[in-house]
Design a protein around this motif. Structure first.
Motif, short mmCIF file in Angstrom:
data_model
loop_
_atom_site.label_atom_id
_atom_site.label_comp_id
_atom_site.label_asym_id
_atom_site.label_seq_id
_atom_site.Cartn_x
_atom_site.Cartn_y
_atom_site.Cartn_z
N ALA A 194 0.85 -1.19 0.00
CA ALA A 194 0.00 0.00 0.00
C ALA A 194 0.89 1.24 0.00
O ALA A 194 1.93 1.28 0.66
CB ALA A 194 -0.92 0.00 1.22
N GLN A 195 0.50 2.24 -0.76
CA GLN A 195 1.30 3.46 -0.87
C GLN A 195 0.75 4.53 0.07
O GLN A 195 -0.46 4.69 0.21
CB GLN A 195 1.25 3.96 -2.32
CG GLN A 195 1.80 2.94 -3.32
CD GLN A 195 1.37 3.21 -4.75
OE1 GLN A 195 0.55 4.09 -5.01
NE2 GLN A 195 1.91 2.44 -5.69
N LEU A 196 1.66 5.23 0.71
CA LEU A 196 1.25 6.28 1.64
C LEU A 196 0.45 7.34 0.90
O LEU A 196 0.89 7.88 -0.11
CB LEU A 196 2.48 6.91 2.29
CG LEU A 196 2.21 8.02 3.31
CD1 LEU A 196 1.45 7.48 4.52
CD2 LEU A 196 3.51 8.68 3.75
N ASP A 197 -0.74 7.63 1.40
CA ASP A 197 -1.58 8.69 0.84
C ASP A 197 -1.18 9.99 1.53
O ASP A 197 -1.37 10.15 2.73
CB ASP A 197 -3.06 8.38 1.11
CG ASP A 197 -3.99 9.34 0.40
OD1 ASP A 197 -3.54 10.47 0.07
OD2 ASP A 197 -5.17 9.01 0.20
N ARG A 198 -0.63 10.90 0.79
CA ARG A 198 -0.11 12.13 1.40
C ARG A 198 -1.21 13.08 1.85
O ARG A 198 -0.94 14.06 2.54
CB ARG A 198 0.84 12.83 0.43
CG ARG A 198 1.95 11.89 -0.04
CD ARG A 198 3.21 12.62 -0.43
NE ARG A 198 4.20 11.67 -0.90
CZ ARG A 198 4.97 10.93 -0.11
NH1 ARG A 198 4.85 11.07 1.20
NH2 ARG A 198 5.84 10.07 -0.60
N GLN A 199 -2.45 12.79 1.46
CA GLN A 199 -3.58 13.62 1.88
C GLN A 199 -3.28 15.11 1.69
O GLN A 199 -3.33 15.90 2.64
CB GLN A 199 -3.90 13.34 3.36
CG GLN A 199 -4.33 11.91 3.65
CD GLN A 199 -5.80 11.65 3.33
OE1 GLN A 199 -6.70 12.26 3.91
NE2 GLN A 199 -6.04 10.76 2.38
N PRO A 200 -2.95 15.54 0.48
CA PRO A 200 -2.64 16.95 0.26
C PRO A 200 -3.82 17.84 0.61
O PRO A 200 -4.97 17.53 0.28
CB PRO A 200 -2.31 17.02 -1.23
CG PRO A 200 -2.98 15.82 -1.83
CD PRO A 200 -2.94 14.77 -0.78
N GLN A 201 -3.53 18.92 1.30
CA GLN A 201 -4.59 19.83 1.74
C GLN A 201 -4.05 21.25 1.73
O GLN A 201 -2.92 21.50 2.14
CB GLN A 201 -5.06 19.47 3.15
CG GLN A 201 -6.11 20.40 3.74
CD GLN A 201 -7.41 20.37 2.95
OE1 GLN A 201 -7.98 19.31 2.77
NE2 GLN A 201 -7.87 21.51 2.50
N ALA A 202 -4.87 22.17 1.24
CA ALA A 202 -4.50 23.58 1.24
C ALA A 202 -5.24 24.29 2.37
O ALA A 202 -6.40 23.99 2.66
CB ALA A 202 -4.85 24.22 -0.10
N PHE A 203 -4.54 25.24 3.01
CA PHE A 203 -5.14 26.04 4.08
C PHE A 203 -4.92 27.52 3.79
O PHE A 203 -3.92 27.91 3.17
CB PHE A 203 -4.50 25.70 5.43
CG PHE A 203 -4.79 24.31 5.91
CD1 PHE A 203 -6.00 24.01 6.53
CD2 PHE A 203 -3.86 23.31 5.74
CE1 PHE A 203 -6.26 22.72 6.97
CE2 PHE A 203 -4.11 22.02 6.19
CZ PHE A 203 -5.32 21.72 6.80
N ARG A 204 -5.85 28.32 4.25
CA ARG A 204 -5.71 29.77 4.11
C ARG A 204 -4.65 30.27 5.07
O ARG A 204 -4.28 29.58 6.03
CB ARG A 204 -7.06 30.45 4.41
CG ARG A 204 -8.17 30.03 3.45
CD ARG A 204 -9.48 30.74 3.77
NE ARG A 204 -10.54 30.30 2.87
CZ ARG A 204 -11.32 29.24 3.09
NH1 ARG A 204 -11.16 28.52 4.21
NH2 ARG A 204 -12.25 28.90 2.24
N PRO A 205 -4.14 31.50 4.84
CA PRO A 205 -3.15 32.05 5.77
C PRO A 205 -3.67 32.00 7.20
O PRO A 205 -4.84 32.28 7.47
CB PRO A 205 -2.99 33.49 5.28
CG PRO A 205 -3.35 33.44 3.82
CD PRO A 205 -4.43 32.41 3.71
N SER A 206 -2.79 31.60 8.12
CA SER A 206 -3.24 31.40 9.50
C SER A 206 -2.10 31.62 10.48
O SER A 206 -0.95 31.25 10.21
CB SER A 206 -3.80 29.99 9.68
OG SER A 206 -4.08 29.72 11.04
N ALA A 207 -2.45 32.17 11.64
CA ALA A 207 -1.47 32.33 12.72
C ALA A 207 -1.19 30.99 13.39
O ALA A 207 -0.25 30.86 14.18
CB ALA A 207 -2.00 33.32 13.76
N ASN A 208 -2.02 29.98 13.07
CA ASN A 208 -1.84 28.64 13.65
C ASN A 208 -0.99 27.73 12.77
O ASN A 208 -0.99 26.52 12.97
CB ASN A 208 -3.21 27.99 13.89
CG ASN A 208 -4.03 28.72 14.91
OD1 ASN A 208 -3.51 29.19 15.92
ND2 ASN A 208 -5.33 28.85 14.65
#
Length: 367
Positions: A194-208
């Motif tokens: 099984a290949q690692l699913d990198r689960q790409p995700q984009a986030f808006r600019p954040s202080a966190n």
């Protein structure tokens, strides 16, 4: 063939139920023993994998059983391919697999060199070498059957009772060539993983952006070890801060990095948005750069990644992420190559487009 498949599936079900259940129980145990926050607050819900045969997204505990079932389903389409996958995937001892493959290859070689000699087309199942080195490897009998061997009870000189043999009918020249090709497929076989699913995700600019809350799957510790490590961490840091030499600190950092199987990385882009992905701790820098390029519209253009400590990471360096102090999580900074961008601007070109539309469509806000 249907009965054959049903028998194998039943066997796999019994063999896989134990480990699969154990993995699931361990995951639940870690979740109950390790003090983590509400799952909604986690930076990522878990570690996921993709089955290369079905494309299904799987948890760690689902991988083994799902892949075995997917391989078994291949028997209906290509028994040779499925049995090759069985041999290389179902058996963990690679040396044992190599020995079995070598012996089976010798069977084929002898048959092809002596196509009219019946003795080379008969395998006595009680033969010690076959029992210990071939039959003990899952998938080996299935491969022989895919070659055309069938089970036959034959009399043995000096014995009252018949014994089971695998017997191959005499083959035509074309069939012999096909056997060689199938032997080559066996020799080239690789485990299905099984290949690692990198689960790409984009986030808006954040202080966190530098805040990471990781699920237990990221740790390479048992539940008990992880709980104990969390309880002792602050005391150890405080106690040793003034006493450790540089060499001691480096040794401790290396030991610390080995506690993690995976790392969660975020890349801050020039527009402030964040790109996040999951990696193996031992993935190397070219893998990270490749992930970023695949996420960009103009990823072909040269760019730099800057680690938290300020060092510039080099795409050409085969260095593990753990060795770059990028585990279990880190925030990196993305920067286009200044010289190339200056040339583009001088030529009247527009600034490069950043993330691909499919990532921007699912962009979220960090909690």
């Amino acid at each position: 063939m249907k009965k054959f498949l049903d028998d194998i599936k039943r066997d796999i079900k019994f063999k896989s139920a134990g480990p699969g259940k154990k993995l699931a129980d361990e995951t639940r145990q870690m979740g109950s023993n390790v003090p983590v926050k509400d799952p909604a607050c986690l930076s990522v819900s878990g570690v996921y994998f993709t089955c290369p045969l079905t494309g299904a997204t799987l948890t760690k505990s689902e991988r083994e059983v799902h892949i075995k079932e997917a391989i078994l389903m291949r028997f209906e389409e290509d028994a040779v391919e499925a049995s090759v996958m069985m041999i290389h995937t179902f058996n963990k001892d690679r040396e044992k697999v190599k020995v079995a493959v070598d012996i089976i290859s010798k069977y084929v070689e002898n048959i092809c060199k002596n196509p009219t000699e019946e003795k080379y087309r008969k395998i006595k199942l009680s033969n010690k070498v076959f029992q210990e080195k071939v039959r003990s490897v899952e998938g080996s009998r299935e491969f022989l059957q895919a070659l055309g061997f069938t089970s036959v009870m034959l009399s043995v000189e000096g014995q009252e009772e018949e014994e089971e043999f695998l017997v191959l009918p005499e083959q035509s020249p074309d069939a012999l060539e096909l056997m060689k090709e199938r032997r080559d497929r066996l020799q080239r076989g690789e485990p299905v993983r099984a290949q690692l699913d990198r689960q790409p995700q984009a986030f808006r600019p954040s202080a966190n952006a530098q805040r990471f809350e990781l699920p237990p799957e990221f740790y390479n510790l048992t539940a008990e070890e992880l709980k104990k490590e969390q309880q002792q961490r602050s005391d150890l840091v405080e106690k040793n801060a003034m006493l450790r030499t540089k060499a001691m600190r480096e040794k401790e950092e290396q030991r610390e990095r080995r506690k993690y199987n995976y790392t969660l990385l975020r890349i801050r882009l020039p527009d402030g948005n964040l790109l996040q992905g999951t990696f193996y701790a031992w993935d190397r820098l070219p893998v990270l750069f490749g992930f970023v390029r695949e996420s960009m519209v103009d990823g072909w253009q040269p760019f730099e990644l800057i680690a938290p400590a300020g060092q510039k990471l080099q795409e050409s360096e085969e260095i593990a992420l753990a060795e770059c102090n990028l585990v279990p999580a880190a925030l990196l900074t993305f920067a286009w190559d200044a010289g190339v961008q200056a040339d583009i601007a001088a030529a009247g070109g527009k600034p490069p487009t950043l993330l691909k539309p499919e990532l921007l469509e699912s962009i979220r806000t960090l909690s």
